[in-house]
Design a protein around this motif. Structure first.
Motif, PDB file in Angstrom:
ATOM      1  N   PHE A 135       0.691  -1.331  -0.052  1.00 61.15           N
ATOM      2  CA  PHE A 135       0.126   0.068  -0.179  1.00 61.15           C
ATOM      3  C   PHE A 135       0.835   1.225  -0.048  1.00 61.15           C
ATOM      4  O   PHE A 135       0.311   2.472  -0.016  1.00 61.15           O
ATOM      5  CB  PHE A 135      -0.853  -0.092   1.231  1.00 61.15           C
ATOM      6  CG  PHE A 135      -2.012  -1.249   1.170  1.00 61.15           C
ATOM      7  CD1 PHE A 135      -2.953  -1.165   0.447  1.00 61.15           C
ATOM      8  CD2 PHE A 135      -1.719  -2.182   2.172  1.00 61.15           C
ATOM      9  CE1 PHE A 135      -3.749  -2.373   0.284  1.00 61.15           C
ATOM     10  CE2 PHE A 135      -2.662  -3.350   2.201  1.00 61.15           C
ATOM     11  CZ  PHE A 135      -3.796  -3.242   1.130  1.00 61.15           C
ATOM     12  N   VAL A 136       2.196   1.274  -0.117  1.00 57.94           N
ATOM     13  CA  VAL A 136       3.176   2.322  -0.034  1.00 57.94           C
ATOM     14  C   VAL A 136       2.817   3.322  -1.237  1.00 57.94           C
ATOM     15  O   VAL A 136       2.588   4.536  -0.698  1.00 57.94           O
ATOM     16  CB  VAL A 136       4.627   1.930  -0.457  1.00 57.94           C
ATOM     17  CG1 VAL A 136       5.385   3.125  -0.615  1.00 57.94           C
ATOM     18  CG2 VAL A 136       4.998   1.251   1.222  1.00 57.94           C
ATOM     19  N   GLN A 137       2.521   3.041  -2.497  1.00 61.29           N
ATOM     20  CA  GLN A 137       2.319   3.807  -3.396  1.00 61.29           C
ATOM     21  C   GLN A 137       1.027   4.397  -3.341  1.00 61.29           C
ATOM     22  O   GLN A 137       0.825   5.784  -3.542  1.00 61.29           O
ATOM     23  CB  GLN A 137       2.440   3.108  -4.788  1.00 61.29           C
ATOM     24  CG  GLN A 137       2.356   3.878  -6.075  1.00 61.29           C
ATOM     25  CD  GLN A 137       3.287   4.426  -6.453  1.00 61.29           C
ATOM     26  OE1 GLN A 137       4.238   4.603  -5.725  1.00 61.29           O
ATOM     27  NE2 GLN A 137       2.998   5.469  -7.406  1.00 61.29           N
ATOM     28  N   LEU A 138      -0.121   3.588  -2.906  1.00 59.32           N
ATOM     29  CA  LEU A 138      -1.311   4.316  -2.793  1.00 59.32           C
ATOM     30  C   LEU A 138      -1.545   5.302  -1.556  1.00 59.32           C
ATOM     31  O   LEU A 138      -1.840   6.420  -1.792  1.00 59.32           O
ATOM     32  CB  LEU A 138      -2.414   2.949  -2.213  1.00 59.32           C
ATOM     33  CG  LEU A 138      -3.742   3.319  -1.843  1.00 59.32           C
ATOM     34  CD1 LEU A 138      -4.430   3.989  -2.946  1.00 59.32           C
ATOM     35  CD2 LEU A 138      -4.511   2.055  -1.327  1.00 59.32           C
ATOM     36  N   VAL A 139      -0.592   5.175  -0.418  1.00 63.25           N
ATOM     37  CA  VAL A 139      -0.755   6.100   0.598  1.00 63.25           C
ATOM     38  C   VAL A 139       0.152   7.382  -0.046  1.00 63.25           C
ATOM     39  O   VAL A 139      -0.274   8.489   0.246  1.00 63.25           O
ATOM     40  CB  VAL A 139       0.130   5.484   1.849  1.00 63.25           C
ATOM     41  CG1 VAL A 139       0.337   6.680   2.751  1.00 63.25           C
ATOM     42  CG2 VAL A 139      -0.773   4.486   2.555  1.00 63.25           C
ATOM     43  N   ALA A 140       1.212   7.186  -0.438  1.00 64.88           N
ATOM     44  CA  ALA A 140       2.109   8.349  -1.124  1.00 64.88           C
ATOM     45  C   ALA A 140       1.340   9.064  -2.265  1.00 64.88           C
ATOM     46  O   ALA A 140       1.307  10.401  -2.346  1.00 64.88           O
ATOM     47  CB  ALA A 140       3.140   7.625  -2.120  1.00 64.88           C
ATOM     48  N   THR A 141       0.091   8.710  -2.839  1.00 67.03           N
ATOM     49  CA  THR A 141      -0.357   9.452  -3.886  1.00 67.03           C
ATOM     50  C   THR A 141      -2.052   9.715  -3.648  1.00 67.03           C
ATOM     51  O   THR A 141      -2.587  10.378  -4.457  1.00 67.03           O
ATOM     52  CB  THR A 141      -0.670   8.316  -5.236  1.00 67.03           C
ATOM     53  OG1 THR A 141      -1.299   7.244  -4.927  1.00 67.03           O
ATOM     54  CG2 THR A 141       0.759   8.227  -5.842  1.00 67.03           C
ATOM     55  N   LEU A 142      -2.136   9.394  -2.279  1.00 63.32           N
ATOM     56  CA  LEU A 142      -3.545   9.984  -1.564  1.00 63.32           C
ATOM     57  C   LEU A 142      -3.603  11.610  -1.670  1.00 63.32           C
ATOM     58  O   LEU A 142      -2.617  12.067  -1.497  1.00 63.32           O
ATOM     59  CB  LEU A 142      -3.711   9.523  -0.310  1.00 63.32           C
ATOM     60  CG  LEU A 142      -4.603   8.118  -0.195  1.00 63.32           C
ATOM     61  CD1 LEU A 142      -4.979   8.078   1.453  1.00 63.32           C
ATOM     62  CD2 LEU A 142      -5.891   8.447  -0.718  1.00 63.32           C
TER      63      LEU A 142
END
Ligand code: ADP
Ligand code: MG
Length: 160
Positions: free
Chosen positions: A147-154
């Motif tokens: 979920f790293v990418q998801l959190v970074a792009t929220l």
């Protein structure tokens, strides 16, 4: 561990964060939801449900341990582990839900800390300012790599 803090200024904004997140969640997602009474856990979960396309009314699972909603893009499993203080998570077959066909949201996850999967999201809600009834700090943290990418792009609600 990727982490992001989003300040919201209303229940609607907190719902919006949940909604935006839910639109991008894969099946099998586990979300741990933390926050004191009135912090906005149910409010956030309503946003998640909306983002999944769920029309059913989301209510607190406190007296039921688990509520399920099946009318969206993915099922939503909303769990309150409060009653598992003395164990029982394993008996409940929790691991099956960790690799589910939907999104599992767990409140009071401290009671099942020894059962958690490698990848999960933690969402913590906090009253940001004791003087201000409507401001919350929403902290989203990716544990594991998934979920790293998801959190970074929220995005923050105001950025939209
Ligand atoms: P919990 O499930 O954590 O006990 P609820 O979501 O049931 O909390 O309640 C949160 C309350 O705070 C609701 O009445 C909501 O309208 C209000 N509220 C005010 N501002 C916010 C905000 N920024 N985010 C979330 N809830 C807020
Ligand atoms: Mg609640």
């Amino acid at each position: 561990m990727e982490s992001k803090e989003i300040i919201t200024h209303s229940a609607a904004e907190t719902q919006q964060v949940g909604e935006q997140l839910a639109q991008r969640l894969p099946k099998g997602t586990v979300i741990l939801l933390d926050g004191d009474l009135g912090a906005g856990k149910t409010t956030f979960t309503k946003g998640l449900a909306t983002g999944l396309g769920i029309k059913q009314l989301v209510r607190s699972p406190t007296f039921t341990i688990m509520r399920e909603y099946h009318d969206g893009r993915l099922p939503l499993y909303h769990m309150d582990a409060y009653r598992l203080e003395n164990g029982g998570g394993a008996d409940l077959g929790l691991e099956e839900y960790f690799d589910s066909d939907g999104v599992l949201v767990i409140e009071w996850s401290q009671w099942i800390a020894d059962l958690l999967p490698a990848d999960y999201l933690r969402v913590s809600l906090k009253r940001a300012d004791q003087e201000d009834e409507a401001t919350r700090t929403v902290t989203l943290t990716a544990h594991g790599t998934l979920f790293v990418q998801l959190v970074a792009t929220l995005k923050r609600p105001a950025d939209e």
